[in-house]
Write a protein that holds these residues in place. Structure first.
Motif, PDB file in Angstrom:
ATOM      1  N   ARG A 153      97.029  64.936  57.084  1.00  0.00           N
ATOM      2  CA  ARG A 153      98.336  65.253  56.979  1.00  0.00           C
ATOM      3  C   ARG A 153      98.967  65.734  58.231  1.00  0.00           C
ATOM      4  O   ARG A 153      98.266  66.649  58.909  1.00  0.00           O
ATOM      5  CB  ARG A 153      99.130  65.757  55.938  1.00  0.00           C
ATOM      6  CG  ARG A 153      98.896  65.148  54.317  1.00  0.00           C
ATOM      7  CD  ARG A 153      99.366  66.010  53.366  1.00  0.00           C
ATOM      8  NE  ARG A 153      99.227  65.326  52.097  1.00  0.00           N
ATOM      9  CZ  ARG A 153     100.345  64.680  51.698  1.00  0.00           C
ATOM     10  NH1 ARG A 153     101.375  64.853  52.237  1.00  0.00           N
ATOM     11  NH2 ARG A 153     100.337  64.212  50.454  1.00  0.00           N
ATOM     12  N   TYR A 196     104.007  58.071  53.013  1.00  0.00           N
ATOM     13  CA  TYR A 196     104.027  59.077  53.983  1.00  0.00           C
ATOM     14  C   TYR A 196     103.102  59.053  55.141  1.00  0.00           C
ATOM     15  O   TYR A 196     102.103  58.406  55.312  1.00  0.00           O
ATOM     16  CB  TYR A 196     103.792  60.441  53.449  1.00  0.00           C
ATOM     17  CG  TYR A 196     102.338  60.788  52.679  1.00  0.00           C
ATOM     18  CD1 TYR A 196     101.406  61.157  53.433  1.00  0.00           C
ATOM     19  CD2 TYR A 196     102.311  60.238  51.363  1.00  0.00           C
ATOM     20  CE1 TYR A 196     100.148  61.264  53.038  1.00  0.00           C
ATOM     21  CE2 TYR A 196     100.858  60.491  51.026  1.00  0.00           C
ATOM     22  CZ  TYR A 196      99.955  60.879  51.722  1.00  0.00           C
ATOM     23  OH  TYR A 196      98.600  61.116  51.308  1.00  0.00           O
ATOM     24  N   LEU A 223      93.903  60.393  51.054  1.00  0.00           N
ATOM     25  CA  LEU A 223      93.953  60.198  52.545  1.00  0.00           C
ATOM     26  C   LEU A 223      92.736  59.359  52.790  1.00  0.00           C
ATOM     27  O   LEU A 223      91.666  59.593  52.170  1.00  0.00           O
ATOM     28  CB  LEU A 223      93.838  61.498  53.228  1.00  0.00           C
ATOM     29  CG  LEU A 223      94.919  62.496  53.207  1.00  0.00           C
ATOM     30  CD1 LEU A 223      94.668  63.575  53.899  1.00  0.00           C
ATOM     31  CD2 LEU A 223      96.071  61.838  53.978  1.00  0.00           C
ATOM     32  N   VAL A 279     100.387  59.799  58.093  1.00  0.00           N
ATOM     33  CA  VAL A 279      99.010  60.598  58.260  1.00  0.00           C
ATOM     34  C   VAL A 279      98.752  60.385  59.654  1.00  0.00           C
ATOM     35  O   VAL A 279      98.776  59.248  60.313  1.00  0.00           O
ATOM     36  CB  VAL A 279      98.240  60.162  57.373  1.00  0.00           C
ATOM     37  CG1 VAL A 279      98.350  60.516  55.966  1.00  0.00           C
ATOM     38  CG2 VAL A 279      97.815  58.780  57.386  1.00  0.00           C
ATOM     39  N   VAL A 289     106.655  66.412  61.091  1.00  0.00           N
ATOM     40  CA  VAL A 289     106.189  65.070  60.512  1.00  0.00           C
ATOM     41  C   VAL A 289     107.021  64.086  61.367  1.00  0.00           C
ATOM     42  O   VAL A 289     108.337  64.466  61.209  1.00  0.00           O
ATOM     43  CB  VAL A 289     106.150  65.250  59.003  1.00  0.00           C
ATOM     44  CG1 VAL A 289     106.005  63.960  58.681  1.00  0.00           C
ATOM     45  CG2 VAL A 289     105.347  66.329  58.441  1.00  0.00           C
TER      46      VAL A 289
END
Length: 112
Positions: free
Chosen positions: A76, A51, A70, A53, A82
């Motif tokens: 995030r 995903y 992270l 960041v 996103v």
């Protein structure tokens, strides 16, 4: 009683070839007129199992494997903002913005 004459079932019929040829020509015309827009390739921001960041107070970004922590200095993206594909709405949006340490959206001073 007259004899019945049977014909092979795989006889080539010219009408079938004309129909297939017309369908192929029509498909080619549609593709040519639309500029192949239906075949457009879009690259994902992150590969499967990762995903995206965002760097806090900076222009950078990265991809993190699902389940991993992270990295320091990253956060995030806000929910609903996103980026999914390169150059999609949110990917372009975040080119000139980032998040500060409190999670507020701020403009990047050296945005391009």
């Amino acid at each position: 009683m007259p004899r019945r004459i049977s014909r092979p079932t795989n006889v080539l019929r010219p009408g079938r070839f004309q129909a297939v040829g017309s369908a192929l020509a029509g498909t080619a015309a549609v593709v040519a007129l639309t500029g192949c827009s239906a075949l457009k390739y879009q690259e994902d921001v992150c590969s499967r199992g990762k995903y995206p960041v965002l760097q806090v107070n900076g222009p950078g970004g990265d991809c993190v494997a699902n389940g991993d922590e992270l990295p320091a200095g990253y956060t995030r993206y806000p929910e609903g903002k996103v980026p999914q594909q390169v150059n999609d709405k949110w990917d372009v949006y975040w080119l000139t913005r980032t998040l500060d340490q409190d999670g507020n959206v701020i403009d990047l001073p050296d945005a391009y």
